[in-house]
Design an enzyme around this catalytic site. Structure first.
Site, PDB file in Angstrom:
ATOM      1  N   CYS A  54      44.712  44.085  51.465  1.00  0.00           N
ATOM      2  CA  CYS A  54      45.978  44.798  51.500  1.00  0.00           C
ATOM      3  C   CYS A  54      47.055  43.785  51.900  1.00  0.00           C
ATOM      4  O   CYS A  54      46.890  43.062  52.898  1.00  0.00           O
ATOM      5  CB  CYS A  54      45.929  45.947  52.506  1.00  0.00           C
ATOM      6  N   ASP A  61      40.193  45.665  50.721  1.00  0.00           N
ATOM      7  CA  ASP A  61      40.167  46.752  49.750  1.00  0.00           C
ATOM      8  C   ASP A  61      38.998  46.480  48.805  1.00  0.00           C
ATOM      9  O   ASP A  61      38.717  45.325  48.476  1.00  0.00           O
ATOM     10  CB  ASP A  61      41.469  46.799  48.942  1.00  0.00           C
ATOM     11  N   VAL A  76      35.308  34.856  27.209  1.00  0.00           N
ATOM     12  CA  VAL A  76      35.477  34.290  28.543  1.00  0.00           C
ATOM     13  C   VAL A  76      34.097  33.828  29.022  1.00  0.00           C
ATOM     14  O   VAL A  76      33.090  34.508  28.802  1.00  0.00           O
ATOM     15  CB  VAL A  76      36.119  35.278  29.526  1.00  0.00           C
ATOM     16  N   GLU A  77      34.041  32.679  29.635  1.00  0.00           N
ATOM     17  CA  GLU A  77      32.783  32.188  30.205  1.00  0.00           C
ATOM     18  C   GLU A  77      32.564  32.934  31.513  1.00  0.00           C
ATOM     19  O   GLU A  77      33.460  32.997  32.352  1.00  0.00           O
ATOM     20  CB  GLU A  77      32.881  30.667  30.408  1.00  0.00           C
ATOM     21  N   SER A  78      31.395  33.540  31.675  1.00  0.00           N
ATOM     22  CA  SER A  78      31.186  34.506  32.764  1.00  0.00           C
ATOM     23  C   SER A  78      31.247  33.893  34.162  1.00  0.00           C
ATOM     24  O   SER A  78      31.726  34.541  35.090  1.00  0.00           O
ATOM     25  CB  SER A  78      29.876  35.270  32.574  1.00  0.00           C
ATOM     26  N   HIS A  95      46.635  47.463  44.774  1.00  0.00           N
ATOM     27  CA  HIS A  95      45.621  47.767  43.753  1.00  0.00           C
ATOM     28  C   HIS A  95      46.184  47.590  42.342  1.00  0.00           C
ATOM     29  O   HIS A  95      45.512  47.042  41.463  1.00  0.00           O
ATOM     30  CB  HIS A  95      45.131  49.212  43.889  1.00  0.00           C
ATOM     31  N   GLU A  96      47.396  48.073  42.150  1.00  0.00           N
ATOM     32  CA  GLU A  96      48.009  48.010  40.826  1.00  0.00           C
ATOM     33  C   GLU A  96      48.217  46.563  40.386  1.00  0.00           C
ATOM     34  O   GLU A  96      47.945  46.213  39.234  1.00  0.00           O
ATOM     35  CB  GLU A  96      49.349  48.762  40.835  1.00  0.00           C
TER      36      GLU A  96
END
Length: 156
Positions: A54, A61, A76-78, A95-96
């Site tokens: 937060c 969070d 994307v390479e993991s 969060h957004e």
């Protein structure tokens, strides 16, 4: 295969000891050429233990993230994705901002045909917050299963 260059030859993190980046901005998202160009298919990543901070209280969070994308020229390479997501552990953002920022960064780096992310955040102050982002309308010719993360009841 002998004699042909590997699509993985330019990767710098896979197979190497790589520390967690200090911030999402410092994280390097690596990509490889799509081994199935011209084929429409969905790639799904699930991160049920995503964490950030937060930005006001510094308290942790937690979220269950689901990232779906239909690749264009790149995947994307993991390992680099795991490190990128891990870089949020000590990053303060709402969060957004986390959810939409992850979606936008992946869309910018990969230029997928389509991408969506669902951020299913665990409660703080008794209220779970779910955040969704997608890059545009889903392609009609690809099977895109529901994310099926239940409304909060101990998420799982």
């Amino acid at each position: 295969m002998t004699g042909s260059p590997s699509i993985y030859s330019g990767l710098t993190q896979l197979g190497a000891s790589t520390g967690l980046p200090d911030s999402p901005e410092a994280a390097v998202l690596e990509k490889v050429p799509n081994p199935e160009p011209g084929v429409r298919y969905l790639v799904r990543f699930t991160a049920p233990e995503f964490t950030s901070l937060c930005p006001i209280t510094g308290q942790p969070d937690f979220a269950h993230l689901m990232i779906d994308y239909v690749p264009g020229d790149w995947l994307v390479e993991s390992k680099s994705l795991k490190l990128f997501l891990g870089s949020f552990r000590n990053h303060g953002a709402f969060h957004e901002a986390c959810t939409v920022g992850i979606g936008r960064r992946l869309a910018e780096e990969l230029a997928p045909v389509w991408l969506r992310i669902g951020g299913y955040w665990y409660p703080r102050g008794g209220i779970p917050i779910d955040v969704f982002y997608q890059s545009g309308p889903p392609p009609a010719d690809v099977w895109i299963p529901a994310q099926d993360v239940p409304p909060y009841r101990g998420r799982g």
